[in-house]
Write an enzyme that holds these catalytic residues in place. Sequence first.
Site: not given
Ligand code: CTP
Length: 126
Positions: A45, A47
Amino acid sequence: MIKVITYGTFDTFHYGHFFLLERAKALGTHLTVCISTDEFNKNQKRKIAKLNFSERVRIIKSLNFVDHIYPEKSWDQKVLDIKNFEINIFAIGDDWKGKFDFLKSYCDVIYLPRTNDVSSTLIRGY
Ligand code: CTP
């Protein structure tokens, strides 16, 4: 039993994650949350999470509506997980809309609206 599965890193656990998991559970009666391992985050990823895998597992384990936690180690494990755990519904945020339609041969696929204005990236600041 209606079994739901979801996947994610869930770093710096925030209310967007909480609302997603709560709605995923409400689609059925049993929720499996697959949490990305540190190796998968780093190597696939691209990340670097602020919290390590065991810290992220500890937080999600404390949610009383989460029934099962499992490591996400590769992009390819989903079909096997769905078969092994006899999953009925795959649910994930709509930032992934369309990306997992191929799983419709194995179970229902539901994209849940993302919560606005919060993300791990924003919180981490990198
Ligand atoms: N998710 C969500 N609303 C947000 C952030 C995340 O519904 N504001 C959901 C994503 O769509 C996913 C789950 O939470 O189904 C896990 O998301 P993840 O990628 O771990 O979190 P993010 O906050 O989106 O992380 P990043 O900024 O690193 O992409």
